[in-house]
Design an enzyme around this catalytic site. Structure first.
Site, short mmCIF file in Angstrom:
data_model
loop_
_atom_site.label_atom_id
_atom_site.label_comp_id
_atom_site.label_asym_id
_atom_site.label_seq_id
_atom_site.Cartn_x
_atom_site.Cartn_y
_atom_site.Cartn_z
N SER A 138 0.84 -1.20 0.00
CA SER A 138 0.00 0.00 0.00
C SER A 138 0.87 1.24 0.00
O SER A 138 2.03 1.22 0.47
CB SER A 138 -0.89 -0.01 1.25
OG SER A 138 -1.48 1.26 1.48
N TYR A 151 -0.96 -0.39 10.22
CA TYR A 151 -1.19 -0.85 8.86
C TYR A 151 -0.04 -0.43 7.95
O TYR A 151 0.52 -1.23 7.19
CB TYR A 151 -2.51 -0.29 8.34
CG TYR A 151 -2.84 -0.70 6.92
CD1 TYR A 151 -3.36 -1.96 6.65
CD2 TYR A 151 -2.66 0.19 5.86
CE1 TYR A 151 -3.67 -2.34 5.35
CE2 TYR A 151 -2.97 -0.18 4.56
CZ TYR A 151 -3.47 -1.44 4.31
OH TYR A 151 -3.77 -1.80 3.02
#
Length: 264
Positions: A138, A151
């Site tokens: 990501s 995350y």
């Protein structure tokens, strides 16, 4: 539909929906035998649906044993599964407000799980003549943000895990690449992201539309195929140009529109 993956066996984790489901469908259309895996067994047509727990090495090892018993080989692994539940996101804040258990949960699923899956799959891939591993990271794994600390850190770990695998097993014909994914209009993102946030993100894209799961699936299918046979150790942004420009891009574009020119 093509046959460029004909005869190959592909594992897609996090295949219960969104990017994973789209990728499983795309690989199947390209001729692969697809094992669609998730914590709860997916229900995807054209795939073998499996359930296993990425946080449990025994569950992963047993899953790989089942795949080998049924298909006899593994050619493609798409490490796509990630912990992104609403409950996790609501607690994944800045470092000072971050509970250690939230950090641990993100690392267990997003970094440790993919490592363990590769640990158990790679020996079979080597024995079968090689293969392609594609990891879903990501933009949060490359750039800082005011929230989603755990995350982001877990996705950064996945980027370098991919490079280590590429380095260690390239001579055994294992290719390992990571796609650095931007904002994608998955069903969860559509349902949970306020329109104001979508608009802020869209303003930073160079292309006119936000991403779809199918956009990501297209890149995974390419990296899984022989068309990408000379690509390994790469971190490929798939984000509509979100990370390709200066941080002031959107504000400057608005300024130039206001003054009627683009001269600084």
């Amino acid at each position: 539909m093509t046959d460029r993956l004909d005869g190959r066996v592909a594992i897609v984790t996090g295949a219960g929906g969104g990017i994973g489901a789209a990728t499983a469908a795309r690989l199947a259309r390209d001729g692969a035998k697809v094992i669609a895996a998730d914590l709860q067994e997916p229900q995807l047509d054209g795939a073998v649906n499996e359930a296993f727990d990425l946080t449990d090495e025994g569950s992963i090892a047993a899953f790989i044993d089942r795949v080998m018993a049924r298909f006899g080989r593994i050619d493609i692994v798409h490490n796509n599964a990630a912990l992104q539940s609403e409950a996790q996101r609501q607690r994944d804040l800045d470092v000072v407000q971050l509970d250690a258990e939230v950090w641990d949960a993100a690392m267990a699923v997003n970094a440790r799980g993919p490592m363990l899956l590769c640990k158990h799959a790679i020996p079979h891939m080597i024995a079968g003549g090689g293969g392609s591993i594609i990891h879903s990271s990501s933009g949060f794994g490359q750039l800082g943000e005011s929230t989603l600390t755990a995350y982001g850190a877990s996705k950064a770990a996945l980027i370098n895990l991919s490079r280590f695998i590429a380095t260690q097993y390239g001579r055994e014909k294992i290719r390992s690449n990571v796609i650095v994914i931007g904002f994608v209009l998955t069903p969860v993102a559509i349902a949970t992201t306020p329109q104001e946030i979508k608009d802020l993100i869209a303003a930073q894209h160079l292309l006119p539309a936000l991403g779809t799961p199918e956009n990501i699936a297209d890149v995974v299918a390419f990296l899984a195929s022989d068309d990408a046979s000379f690509i390994t150790g790469a971190a490929i942004p798939v984000d509509g140009g979100f990370t390709a420009h200066q941080p002031t891009f959107a504000d400057m574009r608005a300024f130039f529109a206001k003054v009627g020119g683009s001269k600084l």
